[in-house]
Scaffold this motif. Structure first.
Motif, PDB file in Angstrom:
ATOM      1  N   GLN A  59       0.826  -1.196   0.000  1.00 54.05           N
ATOM      2  CA  GLN A  59       0.000   0.000   0.000  1.00 54.05           C
ATOM      3  C   GLN A  59       0.866   1.255   0.000  1.00 54.05           C
ATOM      4  O   GLN A  59       0.588   2.206  -0.710  1.00 54.05           O
ATOM      5  N   LEU A  63       0.844   4.197  -2.808  1.00 52.02           N
ATOM      6  CA  LEU A  63       0.626   5.606  -2.515  1.00 52.02           C
ATOM      7  C   LEU A  63       1.768   6.461  -3.036  1.00 52.02           C
ATOM      8  O   LEU A  63       1.561   7.587  -3.456  1.00 52.02           O
ATOM      9  N   LEU A  66       1.547   8.095  -6.622  1.00 51.18           N
ATOM     10  CA  LEU A  66       0.753   9.283  -6.909  1.00 51.18           C
ATOM     11  C   LEU A  66       1.665  10.491  -6.771  1.00 51.18           C
ATOM     12  O   LEU A  66       2.125  10.810  -5.680  1.00 51.18           O
ATOM     13  N   GLN A  67       1.961  11.132  -7.902  1.00 54.65           N
ATOM     14  CA  GLN A  67       2.907  12.247  -7.899  1.00 54.65           C
ATOM     15  C   GLN A  67       2.444  13.349  -8.826  1.00 54.65           C
ATOM     16  O   GLN A  67       1.849  13.081  -9.865  1.00 54.65           O
ATOM     17  N   THR A 129      -1.282  22.704  -2.357  1.00 50.27           N
ATOM     18  CA  THR A 129      -1.707  21.342  -2.068  1.00 50.27           C
ATOM     19  C   THR A 129      -2.709  20.946  -3.139  1.00 50.27           C
ATOM     20  O   THR A 129      -3.619  21.709  -3.460  1.00 50.27           O
ATOM     21  N   THR A 131      -5.417  17.985  -4.086  1.00 51.57           N
ATOM     22  CA  THR A 131      -6.127  16.802  -3.601  1.00 51.57           C
ATOM     23  C   THR A 131      -6.722  16.063  -4.787  1.00 51.57           C
ATOM     24  O   THR A 131      -7.241  16.676  -5.720  1.00 51.57           O
ATOM     25  N   GLN A 133      -9.358  12.928  -5.706  1.00 51.61           N
ATOM     26  CA  GLN A 133     -10.434  12.155  -5.096  1.00 51.61           C
ATOM     27  C   GLN A 133     -11.227  11.443  -6.182  1.00 51.61           C
ATOM     28  O   GLN A 133     -11.433  11.976  -7.265  1.00 51.61           O
ATOM     29  N   VAL A 137     -11.868   5.573  -3.961  1.00 47.05           N
ATOM     30  CA  VAL A 137     -10.832   5.633  -2.920  1.00 47.05           C
ATOM     31  C   VAL A 137     -10.915   6.943  -2.145  1.00 47.05           C
ATOM     32  O   VAL A 137     -11.481   7.925  -2.611  1.00 47.05           O
ATOM     33  N   PRO A 139      -9.744  10.485  -0.463  1.00 53.73           N
ATOM     34  CA  PRO A 139      -8.959  11.591  -1.025  1.00 53.73           C
ATOM     35  C   PRO A 139      -7.489  11.498  -0.617  1.00 53.73           C
ATOM     36  O   PRO A 139      -7.171  11.066   0.485  1.00 53.73           O
ATOM     37  N   ARG A 140      -6.633  11.904  -1.523  1.00 52.96           N
ATOM     38  CA  ARG A 140      -5.194  11.937  -1.258  1.00 52.96           C
ATOM     39  C   ARG A 140      -4.677  13.327  -1.565  1.00 52.96           C
ATOM     40  O   ARG A 140      -5.150  13.977  -2.494  1.00 52.96           O
ATOM     41  N   ALA A 141      -3.710  13.765  -0.787  1.00 54.73           N
ATOM     42  CA  ALA A 141      -3.170  15.112  -0.952  1.00 54.73           C
ATOM     43  C   ALA A 141      -1.696  15.061  -1.324  1.00 54.73           C
ATOM     44  O   ALA A 141      -0.949  14.217  -0.833  1.00 54.73           O
ATOM     45  N   LEU A 142      -1.307  15.977  -2.193  1.00 57.19           N
ATOM     46  CA  LEU A 142       0.081  16.115  -2.626  1.00 57.19           C
ATOM     47  C   LEU A 142       0.454  17.584  -2.551  1.00 57.19           C
ATOM     48  O   LEU A 142      -0.391  18.451  -2.749  1.00 57.19           O
TER      49      LEU A 142
END
Length: 147
Positions: A59, A63, A66-67, A129, A131, A133, A137, A139-142
């Protein structure tokens, strides 16, 4: 982060800690005068120090895929590298400034592509930042830097 890494690896020497942190940097293969070795990654440094007992799980590896790049960015357009679990799903992408205000939003149609183009528009210099979504899945933040 260096103190935490050393605390997790108390038997390492100062030179070993420095070496592992440099090798884990986001620009370790091509350091420059602007960011040096880049941003160190704790999990990567730990895994370099302990190749037979790595911290990263499947996992965590997913993760990490994601870039947003290029990072830092001079251009208006960015690219988003998607892990397998986000491919094939419609995505909602939001861009937030350092104050937390939404400065851009983009809907991406479902695509099997590993890389998709982001067009947040003209952003001022600063840290943002992003996000990502989907319905499948969480939400993911970069974070990324606009120069």
């Amino acid at each position: 982060m260096a103190a935490g890494f050393w605390q997790a690896n108390p038997t390492l020497t100062v030179q070993q800690v420095i070496s592992f942190l440099k090798r884990s940097g986001s620009q370790a293969l091509a350091p420059d005068n602007s960011l040096g070795y880049g941003i160190p990654n704790f999990v990567t440094a730990y895994n370099l120090a302990h190749p037979t007992a790595p911290l990263a799980t499947l996992q965590a590896a997913t993760l990490a895929q994601l870039q947003v790049y290029p990072n830092p960015s001079h251009d208006e357009d960015l690219l988003l590298n998607l892990p397998a679990d986000l491919r094939g799903a419609a995505l909602q992408v939001r861009f937030y400034d350092a104050r937390g205000a939404v400065v851009a939003e983009q809907q991406l149609p479902a695509s099997a592509a590993a890389t998709v183009a982001l067009r947040p528009g003209a952003l001022r210099q600063g840290v943002y930042t992003c996000t990502v979504q989907s319905a499948k899945v969480a939400p993911r933040a970069l974070r990324f830097v606009k120069l």
